[in-house]
Write an enzyme that holds these catalytic residues in place. Structure first.
Site, PDB file in Angstrom:
ATOM      1  N   LYS A 188      89.052  21.476  92.922  1.00  0.00           N
ATOM      2  CA  LYS A 188      88.277  22.111  93.998  1.00  0.00           C
ATOM      3  C   LYS A 188      87.257  21.143  94.585  1.00  0.00           C
ATOM      4  CE  LYS A 188      85.590  25.810  92.945  1.00  0.00           C
ATOM      5  NZ  LYS A 188      84.179  25.631  93.373  1.00  0.00           N
ATOM      6  N   SER A 189      86.513  20.452  93.732  1.00  0.00           N
ATOM      7  CA  SER A 189      85.485  19.537  94.233  1.00  0.00           C
ATOM      8  C   SER A 189      86.101  18.441  95.091  1.00  0.00           C
ATOM      9  CB  SER A 189      84.754  18.877  93.056  1.00  0.00           C
ATOM     10  OG  SER A 189      84.002  19.828  92.353  1.00  0.00           O
ATOM     11  N   ARG A 211      85.848  17.607  99.378  1.00  0.00           N
ATOM     12  CA  ARG A 211      85.416  16.295  99.872  1.00  0.00           C
ATOM     13  C   ARG A 211      86.494  15.630 100.711  1.00  0.00           C
ATOM     14  NH1 ARG A 211      82.617  17.928  95.525  1.00  0.00           N
ATOM     15  NH2 ARG A 211      80.614  16.970  94.978  1.00  0.00           N
ATOM     16  N   GLY A 248      79.469  27.882  97.253  1.00  0.00           N
ATOM     17  CA  GLY A 248      78.237  27.093  97.241  1.00  0.00           C
ATOM     18  C   GLY A 248      78.491  25.645  97.586  1.00  0.00           C
ATOM     19  N   SER A 278      72.379  18.060  89.883  1.00  0.00           N
ATOM     20  CA  SER A 278      73.295  18.779  90.777  1.00  0.00           C
ATOM     21  C   SER A 278      74.072  17.816  91.651  1.00  0.00           C
ATOM     22  CB  SER A 278      72.513  19.760  91.658  1.00  0.00           C
ATOM     23  OG  SER A 278      73.344  20.229  92.699  1.00  0.00           O
ATOM     24  N   GLN A 299      75.992  18.780  93.913  1.00  0.00           N
ATOM     25  CA  GLN A 299      75.964  19.317  95.265  1.00  0.00           C
ATOM     26  C   GLN A 299      74.769  18.778  96.032  1.00  0.00           C
ATOM     27  OE1 GLN A 299      76.226  23.577  94.821  1.00  0.00           O
ATOM     28  NE2 GLN A 299      78.393  23.499  94.287  1.00  0.00           N
ATOM     29  N   ASP A 321      80.887  24.014  84.739  1.00  0.00           N
ATOM     30  CA  ASP A 321      81.665  25.193  85.141  1.00  0.00           C
ATOM     31  C   ASP A 321      82.499  25.760  83.997  1.00  0.00           C
ATOM     32  OD1 ASP A 321      80.658  25.052  87.708  1.00  0.00           O
ATOM     33  OD2 ASP A 321      82.292  23.790  88.432  1.00  0.00           O
ATOM     34  N   LYS A 377      74.627  30.185  89.342  1.00  0.00           N
ATOM     35  CA  LYS A 377      75.998  29.920  89.798  1.00  0.00           C
ATOM     36  C   LYS A 377      76.495  31.152  90.585  1.00  0.00           C
ATOM     37  CE  LYS A 377      76.417  25.759  88.259  1.00  0.00           C
ATOM     38  NZ  LYS A 377      76.529  24.666  89.229  1.00  0.00           N
ATOM     39  N   ARG A 427      75.600  33.422  84.918  1.00  0.00           N
ATOM     40  CA  ARG A 427      76.717  33.343  83.968  1.00  0.00           C
ATOM     41  C   ARG A 427      76.283  33.563  82.517  1.00  0.00           C
ATOM     42  NH1 ARG A 427      80.332  28.641  87.029  1.00  0.00           N
ATOM     43  NH2 ARG A 427      81.328  30.154  88.428  1.00  0.00           N
TER      44      ARG A 427
END
Ligand code: S3P
Length: 445
Positions: free
Chosen positions: A28-29, A33, A101, A174, A176, A326, A353, A357
């Site tokens: 996913k990451s 990108r 996010g 982070s 992100q 994650d 998150k 969680r």
């Protein structure tokens, strides 16, 4: 994308062992990108193995709304024609980020150094998540924001060009936030620096280098320092996205917990800034072998052979948290079936998150019969020593709180339960792993 449909509950129960070979979808990451950088490179970027989950599709829609062409070919290869760094167009409508996010924070960075305005909206989960962590550095670069109370979505971002290059020390570990600053730096003349006291996933740095950006990674007083020189010209690439280690984690833990399992998961990305779960599981006694280690799309990859194992509880080193951030929901499930106590600490980030969680997993596992103590910064779990969990009581449902990883972690727990575990809604799974239930069926066939 905002899950306004009626919920889809499902009971997950013990079935046969998991066996054979499966391949999980793309990371996913890396998929986010690849679309973003492809959309900034002039010419055609081709991407195979792209994750076609809702989060990534939200990124694709946003890049289209800002002028790029992002299309899927009949053979599943994605073709992206970018606009060039500095040439993103003003979107004509609000950007709906759904549950994502990563889309939100990385796109805020991209847009911050363009002279355009964008409104970001999202679902109920995303609208609770903190955006101040990216607004702070991007404001220093010159962008302006009007956010909802608590620095949340919906928010309006007014980008600026020229933006001011900054040197920014991350106050939270982070990727992100790091990526948002680096992406803003692409269209900012001069040196943009990010200092990471604790290393986080480095997919942005790897891919920026692949696209030809002037980026250097060094060390200063024990911290990682990333320096990007803007304004950048990006060269289109051909990218193969490796399988997502975070998606593979659900199948790895399922195979560890279900007696008789012997499952091979092909093409799993094992970037060291992502793969700490597998080390922790091995420390717990998991039989996980790496076969055919190789490189795919500039990332280390291997096939994982996972066999049913008796696990033992451990104290998880909090320094590993960013490299498995994650994976805690599914690690908690493994811990609930292990012999002895598993202690986790330093996990405050899990509270912001897609759901809280720590609270969500403590409630879910307790409902299913596990012994869990929730602390401010982690969970302490007394494992069952391999005995199946009781499962959810009649009429009881696990609350997934629009969080895909809570849903999948508790589905895995259901496979290792006596009475089955009922999930209130499986729809959120489509954000990162639409094929999850189909693949689970295949692995159990
Ligand atoms: C991501 C970084 C992580 C992770 C998220 C994806 C990324 O968030 O939880 O699922 O692609 O950069 P943080 O960097 O905010 O911890």
């Amino acid at each position: 994308m905002s899950h306004s449909n009626p919920p889809s509950p499902r009971r997950f129960a013990a079935t046969g062992p998991l066996s054979g070979r499966i391949a999980v979808p793309g990371d996913k990451s890396i998929s986010h990108r690849a679309i973003m950088l492809g959309a900034l490179a002039v010419g055609e970027t081709r991407v195979t193995g792209l994750l076609e989950g809702e989060d990534v599709l939200a990124t694709a829609a946003a890049m289209r709304a800002m002028g790029a062409s992002v299309e899927r070919g009949a053979d599943g290869t994605w073709s992206i024609h970018g606009v060039g760094v500095g040439s993103l167009l003003q979107p004509g409508a609000a950007l709906d980020m759904g549950n994502s996010g990563t889309s939100t924070r990385l796109l805020m960075g991209l847009i911050a150094s363009h002279p355009i305005r964008a409104v970001f909206t999202g679902d109920a989960s995303l609208s609770r998540r903190p955006m101040g962590r990216v607004m702070a550095p991007l404001s220093r670069m010159g962008a302006a924001f009007e956010a909802s109370p608590g620095d949340t979505l919906p928010l309006m971002l007014r980008g600026i060009s020229p933006a001011v290059p900054i040197s920014y020390r991350l106050p939270v570990a982070s990727a992100q936030v790091k990526s948002a600053v680096l992406l803003a730096g692409l269209n900012t003349a001069g040196l943009t620096r990010v200092i990471e006291p604790v290393p986080t996933r480095d997919h942005s740095e790897r891919m920026l280098r692949g696209f030809g950006a002037a980026i250097a990674v060094g060390e200063e007083d024990g911290a990682r320092v990333i320096e990007l020189t803007g304004e950048a010209d990006l060269t289109p690439q051909t990218i193969a996205v490796p399988g997502d280690p975070s998606s593979a984690a659900f199948f790895a833990v399922a195979a560890l917990l279900v007696p008789g399992s012997d499952l091979t998961i092909e093409n799993v990305g094992l970037n060291p800034t992502r793969a700490a779960l597998y080390d922790v599981l091995r420390e717990m006694g998991a039989r996980i072998e790496e076969h055919d280690p190789r490189e795919v799309g500039g990332e280390p990859v291997a096939d994982l052979r996972v066999r049913h194992s008796q696990l033992t509880g451990v104290a998880v080193d909090p320094a590993l948290a960013p490299a498995m951030i994650d994976e805690f929901p599914v690690l908690f499930v493994a811990a609930a079936l292990a012999a002895g106590t598993t202690t986790t600490t330093g996990l405050e980030e899990l509270r912001v998150k897609e759901s809280d969680r720590l609270a969500a997993m403590a409630a879910a596992l307790t409902l299913a019969g596990a012994r869990v103590e929730e602390r401010a910064d982690g969970l302490v779990i007394e494992g069952s020593g391999g005995d199946p969990l009781r499962g959810t009581p009649a009429g009881g449902q696990v609350a997934t709180h629009l969080d895909h990883r809570i849903a999948m972690a508790m589905a895995v727990a259901g496979l290792a339960s006596r009475d089955g575990i009922e999930i209130d809604d499986t729809a959120p799974v489509a954000t990162s792993f639409p094929a999850f239930e189909t693949l689970l069926g295949e692995a159990q066939a």
